[in-house]
Design an enzyme around this catalytic site. Structure first.
Site, mmCIF file in Angstrom:
data_model
loop_
_atom_site.group_PDB
_atom_site.id
_atom_site.type_symbol
_atom_site.label_atom_id
_atom_site.label_comp_id
_atom_site.label_asym_id
_atom_site.label_seq_id
_atom_site.Cartn_x
_atom_site.Cartn_y
_atom_site.Cartn_z
ATOM 1 N N GLY A 174 -2.815 4.014 -5.316
ATOM 2 C CA GLY A 174 -1.827 4.021 -4.377
ATOM 3 C C GLY A 174 -1.743 2.247 -4.030
ATOM 4 O O GLY A 174 -2.919 1.788 -3.580
ATOM 5 N N GLN A 190 0.068 -4.327 2.026
ATOM 6 C CA GLN A 190 -1.184 -4.661 1.520
ATOM 7 C C GLN A 190 -1.007 -5.970 0.472
ATOM 8 O O GLN A 190 -1.941 -6.777 0.224
ATOM 9 C CB GLN A 190 -1.880 -3.696 0.619
ATOM 10 C CG GLN A 190 -2.294 -2.531 1.458
ATOM 11 C CD GLN A 190 -2.832 -1.476 0.521
ATOM 12 O OE1 GLN A 190 -2.266 -0.541 -0.089
ATOM 13 N NE2 GLN A 190 -4.288 -1.357 0.287
#
Ligand code: NI
Length: 167
Positions: free
Chosen positions: A46, A51
């Protein structure tokens, strides 16, 4: 498609609250495709846009063994949850660290897909954990936040050391 750079804990950019996507346009689809490639390359199950330093509410997930069941979830929301389960979690932003975290066993999720369509689906087990973990990222949370202060400090020290070796 480029592999994107993944921010590392404790980077303060991981603490931002991601903004909802208002339109699924070509820029969003390009980002989604790059995120998927980055996740498979890492490899991970994931990845949240935050991020890769993009503060939009987008996650990609694939918990299948064959790595061929990509889920693209835009503006994902958990609307129902039940039960509890504890799983060892890791995170591409916290490399090499795996710790048990308790989350819901089953979730009901609403989101928009890569084509801009509304979707609703149930998830349980690892998929439920992974989706909840990624949605946390969109709210500036990292799984280590659920651990004790002592463990969090140890993880920070360990990652700091890794960085020095890498340099
Ligand atoms: Ni993560």
């Amino acid at each position: 498609m480029p592999i994107l750079n993944i921010l590392r804990y404790p980077d303060p950019k991981l603490r931002r609250i991601a903004e909802p996507v208002t339109q699924v346009d070509a820029a969003v689809r390009t980002l989604v495709d790059d995120m998927a490639e980055t996740m498979y390359h890492a490899p991970g199950i994931g990845l949240a846009a935050i991020q890769v330093d993009v503060p939009w509410r987008i996650i990609v997930v694939d918990v299948s063994e064959q790595r061929n069941e990509l889920l693209t979830l835009i503006n994902p929301r958990i609307v129902e949850q039940e039960g509890a389960q504890v799983m060892e979690e890791g995170c591409l932003s916290v490399p090499g660290i795996f710790e048990p975290v308790e989350r819901a066993r089953r979730i009901l999720l609403r989101a928009i897909d890569r084509e801009g369509r509304e979707l609703e689906r149930e998830a349980e087990g690892l998929l439920a954990v992974c989706i909840a973990h990624e949605i946390d990222h969109l709210d500036g949370k990292v799984f280590v936040d659920y651990l004790s202060r002592l463990k969090q400090n140890r993880i920070r020290k360990k990652l700091d050391k890794q960085e020095k070796i890498a340099m």
